[in-house]
Design a protein around this motif. Structure first.
Motif, mmCIF file in Angstrom:
data_model
loop_
_atom_site.group_PDB
_atom_site.id
_atom_site.type_symbol
_atom_site.label_atom_id
_atom_site.label_comp_id
_atom_site.label_asym_id
_atom_site.label_seq_id
_atom_site.Cartn_x
_atom_site.Cartn_y
_atom_site.Cartn_z
ATOM 1 N N GLU A 8 21.036 -2.255 -21.337
ATOM 2 C CA GLU A 8 20.991 -2.374 -19.783
ATOM 3 C C GLU A 8 21.065 -0.930 -19.486
ATOM 4 O O GLU A 8 21.324 -0.175 -19.945
ATOM 5 N N VAL A 9 20.532 -0.788 -18.238
ATOM 6 C CA VAL A 9 20.580 0.548 -17.626
ATOM 7 C C VAL A 9 21.638 0.415 -16.214
ATOM 8 O O VAL A 9 21.238 -0.394 -15.720
ATOM 9 N N VAL A 10 22.357 1.238 -16.439
ATOM 10 C CA VAL A 10 23.600 1.176 -15.327
ATOM 11 C C VAL A 10 23.604 2.485 -14.666
ATOM 12 O O VAL A 10 23.678 3.632 -15.020
ATOM 13 N N GLU A 11 23.727 2.297 -13.113
ATOM 14 C CA GLU A 11 23.951 3.471 -12.356
ATOM 15 C C GLU A 11 25.313 3.992 -12.670
ATOM 16 O O GLU A 11 26.492 2.963 -12.562
ATOM 17 N N GLU A 12 25.753 5.237 -12.364
ATOM 18 C CA GLU A 12 27.172 5.622 -12.702
ATOM 19 C C GLU A 12 28.164 4.842 -11.632
ATOM 20 O O GLU A 12 29.104 4.591 -12.366
ATOM 21 N N GLU A 50 23.701 10.296 -14.081
ATOM 22 C CA GLU A 50 23.606 9.440 -12.695
ATOM 23 C C GLU A 50 23.200 8.058 -13.206
ATOM 24 O O GLU A 50 23.403 7.147 -12.736
ATOM 25 N N ARG A 51 22.610 7.829 -14.538
ATOM 26 C CA ARG A 51 22.261 6.580 -15.021
ATOM 27 C C ARG A 51 22.476 6.662 -16.532
ATOM 28 O O ARG A 51 22.422 7.987 -17.052
ATOM 29 N N ARG A 52 22.991 5.604 -17.051
ATOM 30 C CA ARG A 52 23.133 5.334 -18.382
ATOM 31 C C ARG A 52 22.638 4.453 -18.958
ATOM 32 O O ARG A 52 22.122 3.261 -18.481
ATOM 33 N N GLY A 67 22.991 9.285 -21.374
ATOM 34 C CA GLY A 67 22.913 9.376 -20.116
ATOM 35 C C GLY A 67 21.981 10.534 -19.676
ATOM 36 O O GLY A 67 21.473 11.382 -20.291
ATOM 37 N N ARG A 69 20.612 12.609 -15.863
ATOM 38 C CA ARG A 69 20.907 13.100 -14.498
ATOM 39 C C ARG A 69 19.707 13.760 -13.960
ATOM 40 O O ARG A 69 19.381 14.939 -14.679
ATOM 41 N N VAL A 110 13.718 4.994 -18.124
ATOM 42 C CA VAL A 110 14.342 5.606 -17.119
ATOM 43 C C VAL A 110 14.020 6.795 -16.457
ATOM 44 O O VAL A 110 13.897 6.950 -15.224
ATOM 45 N N LEU A 114 12.749 7.617 -12.720
ATOM 46 C CA LEU A 114 13.376 8.567 -11.728
ATOM 47 C C LEU A 114 12.390 9.572 -11.396
ATOM 48 O O LEU A 114 12.453 10.422 -10.463
#
Length: 188
Positions: A8-12, A50-52, A67, A69, A110, A114
């Motif tokens: 999964e990609v998760v926003e902070e 910012e995203r993980r 991570g 950013r 990711v 971005l």
């Protein structure tokens, strides 16, 4: 084992306290020399991502993490937008099984999402070949200045040469300027 992995990609801002605790547990295992940084729910060592990208098993245990950013860094006399990439970790029990490659392929996605020109990371000299095999380019002879924070929060100016890498994302490698790098901040 790898069939039960959920990526999964998760926003902070979407991470829960339990998520931070699970990430912290992995980072403490993956970076034993820095485990004093990763206590409780402190799932970062410098600038928070910012995203993980996370890989979890069926029980929710975090098995892999990176991570990212967006930030501007100074390269020579130019400011360059990069996706600062860090805290790259795979559970020690799964290292060598291809999970790191999967993790970095997802990190590339990711970075593409971005829409940054380049990915940027600092790697130990012994890890440069791993990243190079995944498309990252070692910045030979580049000296980088950044602010390192201690576990207690005090900032310290640092200068390092070696292990700095760049990944062409939305721009070709030829567009990377020459010169020393100044992060003007912390690293992810």
């Amino acid at each position: 084992m790898t069939d039960d992995i959920r990526w999964e990609v998760v926003e902070e801002s979407a991470l829960t306290l339990a998520d931070h605790e699970a990430i912290t547990a992995l980072l403490a295992q993956a970076f034993p020399d820095w485990s004093h940084w990763f206590l409780g729910s402190r799932s970062w060592s410098g600038m928070q991502p910012e995203r993980r990208v996370l890989a979890r098993d069926a029980d929710g245990v975090v098995l892999a993490h990176v991570g990212v950013r967006r930030m501007f860094i100074s390269v020579g006399s130019e400011d360059v937008l990069v996706g600062d990439t860090g805290l790259v970790a795979v559970s020690p029990r799964l290292q060598g099984a291809g999970m790191g490659r999967d993790l970095l392929e997802r990190a590339r996605s990711v970075l593409e999402g971005l829409d940054v020109p380049f990915g940027f990371l600092g790697a130990g000299e012994d890890r440069v070949p791993f990243y190079a095999n995944l498309g990252w380019h070692h910045l030979d002879e580049v000296v980088t200045d950044y602010t390192a924070f201690t576990a207690e929060g005090a900032g310290m100016p640092m200068t390092e040469q070696g292990g700095w890498m760049v990944l062409p994302v939305a721009s070709p490698l030829e567009d990377w300027p020459a010169g020393p790098v100044r992060l003007n901040a912390q690293q992810v």
